[in-house]
Scaffold this motif. Structure first.
Motif, PDB file in Angstrom:
ATOM      1  N   GLU A   1       0.792  -1.228   0.000  1.00 34.24           N
ATOM      2  CA  GLU A   1       0.000   0.000   0.000  1.00 34.24           C
ATOM      3  C   GLU A   1       0.823   1.277   0.000  1.00 34.24           C
ATOM      4  O   GLU A   1       0.271   2.364  -0.154  1.00 34.24           O
ATOM      5  N   THR A   2       2.123   1.176   0.162  1.00 30.32           N
ATOM      6  CA  THR A   2       2.959   2.382   0.100  1.00 30.32           C
ATOM      7  C   THR A   2       3.419   2.667  -1.331  1.00 30.32           C
ATOM      8  O   THR A   2       4.104   3.653  -1.566  1.00 30.32           O
ATOM      9  N   PHE A   3       3.006   1.810  -2.274  1.00 23.98           N
ATOM     10  CA  PHE A   3       3.386   1.980  -3.679  1.00 23.98           C
ATOM     11  C   PHE A   3       2.165   2.311  -4.541  1.00 23.98           C
ATOM     12  O   PHE A   3       1.028   1.992  -4.172  1.00 23.98           O
ATOM     13  N   VAL A   4       2.410   2.929  -5.688  1.00 22.22           N
ATOM     14  CA  VAL A   4       1.319   3.267  -6.604  1.00 22.22           C
ATOM     15  C   VAL A   4       0.867   2.009  -7.353  1.00 22.22           C
ATOM     16  O   VAL A   4       1.660   1.081  -7.551  1.00 22.22           O
ATOM     17  N   PRO A   5      -0.381   1.980  -7.810  1.00 21.37           N
ATOM     18  CA  PRO A   5      -0.847   0.854  -8.618  1.00 21.37           C
ATOM     19  C   PRO A   5      -0.662   1.087 -10.116  1.00 21.37           C
ATOM     20  O   PRO A   5      -0.936   0.206 -10.923  1.00 21.37           O
ATOM     21  N   GLY A   6      -0.199   2.294 -10.485  1.00 29.11           N
ATOM     22  CA  GLY A   6      -0.136   2.664 -11.899  1.00 29.11           C
ATOM     23  C   GLY A   6      -1.442   3.305 -12.318  1.00 29.11           C
ATOM     24  O   GLY A   6      -2.482   3.136 -11.690  1.00 29.11           O
ATOM     25  N   GLY A   7      -1.380   4.092 -13.391  1.00 28.93           N
ATOM     26  CA  GLY A   7      -2.580   4.793 -13.844  1.00 28.93           C
ATOM     27  C   GLY A   7      -2.661   4.847 -15.355  1.00 28.93           C
ATOM     28  O   GLY A   7      -1.764   4.369 -16.048  1.00 28.93           O
ATOM     29  N   SER A   8      -3.744   5.360 -15.865  1.00 25.15           N
ATOM     30  CA  SER A   8      -4.782   6.013 -15.077  1.00 25.15           C
ATOM     31  C   SER A   8      -5.858   5.053 -14.557  1.00 25.15           C
ATOM     32  O   SER A   8      -6.641   5.407 -13.682  1.00 25.15           O
ATOM     33  N   SER A   9      -5.913   3.821 -15.101  1.00 24.34           N
ATOM     34  CA  SER A   9      -6.940   2.855 -14.669  1.00 24.34           C
ATOM     35  C   SER A   9      -6.509   2.164 -13.370  1.00 24.34           C
ATOM     36  O   SER A   9      -6.506   0.944 -13.247  1.00 24.34           O
ATOM     37  N   SER A  10      -6.169   2.992 -12.392  1.00 28.60           N
ATOM     38  CA  SER A  10      -5.570   2.508 -11.146  1.00 28.60           C
ATOM     39  C   SER A  10      -6.519   1.638 -10.343  1.00 28.60           C
ATOM     40  O   SER A  10      -6.165   0.544  -9.899  1.00 28.60           O
ATOM     41  N   GLY A  11      -7.760   2.130 -10.121  1.00 30.74           N
ATOM     42  CA  GLY A  11      -8.721   1.372  -9.336  1.00 30.74           C
ATOM     43  C   GLY A  11      -9.126   0.074  -9.989  1.00 30.74           C
ATOM     44  O   GLY A  11      -9.356  -0.935  -9.314  1.00 30.74           O
ATOM     45  N   SER A  12      -9.192   0.068 -11.332  1.00 32.21           N
ATOM     46  CA  SER A  12      -9.564  -1.151 -12.056  1.00 32.21           C
ATOM     47  C   SER A  12      -8.521  -2.244 -11.855  1.00 32.21           C
ATOM     48  O   SER A  12      -8.855  -3.405 -11.586  1.00 32.21           O
ATOM     49  N   ALA A  13      -7.241  -1.884 -11.994  1.00 30.17           N
ATOM     50  CA  ALA A  13      -6.176  -2.871 -11.813  1.00 30.17           C
ATOM     51  C   ALA A  13      -6.098  -3.334 -10.357  1.00 30.17           C
ATOM     52  O   ALA A  13      -5.963  -4.530 -10.076  1.00 30.17           O
ATOM     53  N   ALA A  14      -6.205  -2.384  -9.426  1.00 22.61           N
ATOM     54  CA  ALA A  14      -6.149  -2.739  -8.005  1.00 22.61           C
ATOM     55  C   ALA A  14      -7.332  -3.621  -7.622  1.00 22.61           C
ATOM     56  O   ALA A  14      -7.183  -4.579  -6.847  1.00 22.61           O
ATOM     57  N   ALA A  15      -8.517  -3.325  -8.169  1.00 20.64           N
ATOM     58  CA  ALA A  15      -9.720  -4.096  -7.842  1.00 20.64           C
ATOM     59  C   ALA A  15      -9.615  -5.541  -8.321  1.00 20.64           C
ATOM     60  O   ALA A  15     -10.002  -6.469  -7.607  1.00 20.64           O
TER      61      ALA A  15
END
Length: 469
Positions: free
Chosen positions: A149-163
């Protein structure tokens, strides 16, 4: 309950009555609540999800035929990036400008997925207006990487990839304008797919840069990515850029490795993982050759002239007269791109910047045309890293826009040329952060990319690793 990780697992469980669609939604919503610190969702549509789940259970209960023929995504739980219009469900584009906007209709892709039997669980977080490579530019707070959680998930579709990586849904939609599906997929250890420009409708999707925007999706497996593509592709009568096409096929595949994508600046661990993936293809008897794409280094510069120019035009419609809030609600990144785009299109600077960038775009397209199979020396696909580095820490690049823009350096050229791309998990760093590689093909070669991706996933188990196990 143990949540399924593929379409087949989901539907087998439902049809065998191992679990109901309502229990499936229970499981996903419990997980979303448990790990809400990831901030993967802007809107959780629990009422809609239960309503659709009950309909699925009723269909299964009363069916005496092949339900999956008419409903190929029956019972599959999907999340939509918050750029996709969803009738009756808030759509914000992750911007306070559209904070309370509720669309009166569905995007074409949303409509097709729903008609195929999928259950909508919610709307995922993203960089506002899709402006970003890290997921930190959302007006609703940054999404965090499920692996750390201290790292980015990448973007811009960040929530989609994390989900998807966190098992909040089985698959999610996304948009890819300069790498915005492939990059977060790589950072989160899932599969990210970007189709050929003009194959999947953009109707009902908030526009960023209209000559670059592609509607893609994120899943756990290449096989599922292909199944979803078969449902969402094709003419809809609304998007004038859509084209009828014949899929490109090839009996004996040849992969090209562009030397320009393995230059100084590519992280050693990323390079090792991608080279290991190349080794697997070689073992499978696929010919691998070195190629050159000489104008690669100019891609990101051209992209960040063309894209802001189109952004400045597309965002001009948000005037708060018909809907939405005042333009003062635009975030700094949106303002930056509006100003840059307006500048490069202004009198006296159009030829110096925009026209020159479009000429560079033509050269990049010519590079790809030259290496793809037009003769015996051509290749069927290109294999490269998705990003020069693994995921970076939250806040590490947010104060330096230029450094952030360089995160797209290996992905933007596929968008400039309108080519399909597939990001596939390829391992982990010593710090347990995912690494991915991408396969890029000529226009309409989606089936070749899926074949190559599946061949790789049949040999490895990276895609089976669970982020929050």
């Amino acid at each position: 309950m143990k949540l399924p990780r593929t379409i087949k697992e989901t539907q087998t469980g439902l049809l065998k009555k191992d679990f109901s669609a309502v229990h499936l939604v229970d499981g996903y919503l419990a997980r979303i609540k448990k790990y809400q610190s990831l901030n993967a969702f802007i809107t959780v549509a629990d009422k809609v999800a239960y309503e659709e789940a009950r309909k699925v259970d009723e269909l299964i209960k009363n069916s005496d035929g092949d339900l999956l023929k008419d409903k190929p995504l029956l019972g599959v739980v999907v999340a939509h990036k918050d750029l996709f219009l969803t009738k009756g469900i808030r759509t914000t584009a992750a911007s306070k400008v559209l904070e309370s906007y509720i669309p009166p209709y569905n995007a074409t892709v949303v409509k097709r997925i729903s008609e195929a039997g999928a259950i909508i669980i919610g709307k995922t977080n993203c960089d506002a207006w899709a402006h970003g490579a890290s997921g930190e530019n959302s007006d609703f707070g940054p999404t965090k990487n499920p692996w750390n959680e201290t790292f980015v998930p990448g973007g811009s579709s960040s929530g989609s990839a994390a989900a998807v990586a966190a098992d909040f849904c089985l698959f999610a939609t996304g948009t890819d304008t300069g790498g915005s599906v492939r990059l977060p997929a790589s950072f989160c250890g899932v599969v990210g797919f970007k189709p050929t420009y003009g194959v999947v409708s953009r109707y009902g999707v908030v526009a960023m840069a209209s000559s670059l925007d592609c509607v893609g999706h994120i899943a756990h497996t290449v096989q599922d990515a292909k199944a979803i593509f078969e449902i969402v592709k094709g003419q809809d009568g609304y998007d004038s850029t859509l084209t009828d096409f014949e899929p490109v096929q090839s009996k004996k595949l040849k992969i090209g490795i562009p030397r320009e994508y393995f230059t100084e600046g590519v992280d050693r661990e990323v390079e090792r993982a991608v080279l290991a993936a190349i080794g697997i293809y070689k073992k499978q008897g696929i010919q691998v050759v070195d190629i050159s794409l000489p104008h690669t280094k100019y891609g990101v510069s051209a992209y960040y002239v063309i894209q802001p120019a189109e952004v400045s035009s597309n965002l001009s419609r948000y005037d708060a007269i018909r809907y939405g809030n005042d333009r003062l609600a635009f975030s700094n990144e949106a303002k930056r791109r509006i100003m840059l785009g307006t500048y490069v299109l202004s009198a006296g600077y159009y030829d110096t910047y925009y026209l020159k960038a479009m000429k560079v775009r033509s050269r990049i397209i010519e590079d790809f045309d030259r290496v793809f199979r037009r003769s015996a020396d051509g290749v069927d696909a290109i294999l490269t890293p998705v990003s020069p580095t693994p995921a970076f820490k939250l806040g590490e690049k947010s104060k330096n826009p230029l450094e952030m823009y360089l995160s797209d350096i290996l992905t933007v050229n596929a968008n400039l040329a309108g080519l399909p791309g597939l990001s596939v998990p390829a391992g982990f760093t010593k710090n347990n952060l995912p690494i991915g590689f991408q396969i890029i093909g000529p226009k309409f070669s989606e089936n070749i990319l899926f074949d190559l991706g599946k061949l790789y996933q049949d040999e490895v188990d990276w895609h089976k690793k669970e982020a929050l196990a």
